[in-house]
Design an enzyme around this catalytic site. Sequence first.
Site, short mmCIF file in Angstrom:
data_model
loop_
_atom_site.label_atom_id
_atom_site.label_comp_id
_atom_site.label_asym_id
_atom_site.label_seq_id
_atom_site.Cartn_x
_atom_site.Cartn_y
_atom_site.Cartn_z
N LYS A 108 -7.31 7.11 10.25
CA LYS A 108 -8.72 6.94 10.61
C LYS A 108 -8.94 7.41 12.03
CE LYS A 108 -10.10 3.16 7.64
NZ LYS A 108 -10.57 1.78 7.53
N ARG A 144 -5.69 -0.67 -6.09
CA ARG A 144 -4.53 0.14 -5.68
C ARG A 144 -4.17 1.17 -6.75
NH1 ARG A 144 -2.29 -2.56 -1.24
NH2 ARG A 144 -2.25 -4.83 -1.33
N ASP A 194 -4.87 2.69 11.01
CA ASP A 194 -6.22 2.28 11.44
C ASP A 194 -6.16 1.81 12.89
OD1 ASP A 194 -8.80 1.31 11.61
OD2 ASP A 194 -8.62 -0.17 10.02
N PHE A 254 -14.19 2.15 5.13
CA PHE A 254 -13.21 1.44 4.33
C PHE A 254 -13.01 2.14 3.00
CE2 PHE A 254 -11.56 -1.89 1.61
CZ PHE A 254 -10.55 -2.39 2.42
N VAL A 255 -11.77 2.50 2.72
CA VAL A 255 -11.47 3.25 1.49
C VAL A 255 -10.49 2.49 0.60
CG1 VAL A 255 -11.94 5.52 2.50
CG2 VAL A 255 -9.65 4.55 2.70
N ASP A 258 0.22 3.64 3.95
CA ASP A 258 -0.90 4.31 3.32
C ASP A 258 -1.90 4.83 4.35
OD1 ASP A 258 -1.72 1.74 4.07
OD2 ASP A 258 -2.15 1.06 2.04
N GLY A 285 0.78 -1.24 0.00
CA GLY A 285 0.00 0.00 0.00
C GLY A 285 0.80 1.29 0.00
N ASP A 314 -6.05 -1.18 -1.04
CA ASP A 314 -6.73 -2.23 -1.79
C ASP A 314 -7.94 -2.78 -1.09
OD1 ASP A 314 -5.03 -3.62 0.24
OD2 ASP A 314 -5.83 -5.40 -0.74
P1 IMP Z 1 -3.78 -1.15 11.17
O1 IMP Z 1 -2.71 -2.15 11.49
O2 IMP Z 1 -5.12 -1.60 11.64
O3 IMP Z 1 -3.44 0.26 11.60
O4 IMP Z 1 -4.00 -1.14 9.62
C1 IMP Z 1 -3.08 -0.71 8.76
C2 IMP Z 1 -3.18 -1.51 7.48
O5 IMP Z 1 -4.50 -2.00 7.24
C3 IMP Z 1 -2.84 -0.62 6.34
O6 IMP Z 1 -1.50 -0.82 5.97
C4 IMP Z 1 -3.78 -1.06 5.25
O7 IMP Z 1 -3.15 -2.04 4.47
C5 IMP Z 1 -4.92 -1.73 5.93
N1 IMP Z 1 -6.13 -0.87 5.96
C6 IMP Z 1 -6.66 -0.24 7.02
N2 IMP Z 1 -7.75 0.45 6.69
C7 IMP Z 1 -7.92 0.27 5.37
C8 IMP Z 1 -8.90 0.77 4.42
O8 IMP Z 1 -9.83 1.54 4.72
N3 IMP Z 1 -8.74 0.36 3.14
C9 IMP Z 1 -7.74 -0.48 2.74
N4 IMP Z 1 -6.80 -0.94 3.59
C10 IMP Z 1 -6.90 -0.57 4.90
MG MG Z 2 -1.31 -2.20 3.84
#
Ligand code: IMP
Ligand code: MG
Length: 192
Positions: free
Chosen positions: A141, A175, A112, A162-163, A109, A53, A169
């Site tokens: 987010k 992507r 979350d 979710f984007v 990218d 990403g 992706d």
């Molecule tokens: P985290 O570990 O939950 O902070 O998530 C980070 C990873 O989850 C990012 O590198 C993204 O690959 C994926 N991700 C989180 N939210 C989204 C979304 O809305 N769309 C697509 N990928 C996401």
């Molecule tokens: Mg990712």
Amino acid sequence: MNGMLSGSGNLDERLERILFDQARIRECIAEMGSRITEDYAGGSLTIVAVLQGGVLFLADLIREIRLPLRMDSISVASYHGGTSSSGTVTFHQNRLPDVEGRDVLVLDDILDSGRTLAAIIGRIREDCRPRSVRSAVLLSKKVNRAVPIEADYTGFEIGDEFVVGYGLDYQGEYRNLPVIGVLRKEWIIPEA
Ligand code: IMP
Ligand code: MG
């Protein structure tokens, strides 16, 4: 190819809503690049992009940084196909970036739950002997994070939705969309 993909919908037509268009993304990255240029002047910067990403963000951001820098990447997964985080971060490779004594900026990218960024930063700090480690994300987010972490550089804040696009992706696709947006419901497979 004539008519071969008819019915599957042009990629752009699969979006319900565009959150950030190309011009907006470009402007945001240019601004972030100049802040990084100021902050890291005289340093020894290595940008470490989170695959896959972070690749588009990496390519655009480094061209807005007017400093000598190196680039590397790290491959992890925290999403496994759906639209919500799985809770575990898997490192896909044993080789870590060679950043001993260097100023590392980890790029992803989106932030979350925080698990991905926290795991990567922790791993680099523990195993790579960097001089410093900071982070930059294009999107953040506004959610209650599983791990309390904020990026040092954030492009845009978004709500809990979710984007896709610009590196982000859904099941490995979208992507290559040059904009960031929300998928129409009919393109999301209901989770079991
Ligand atoms: P985290 O570990 O939950 O902070 O998530 C980070 C990873 O989850 C990012 O590198 C993204 O690959 C994926 N991700 C989180 N939210 C989204 C979304 O809305 N769309 C697509 N990928 C996401
Ligand atoms: Mg990712």
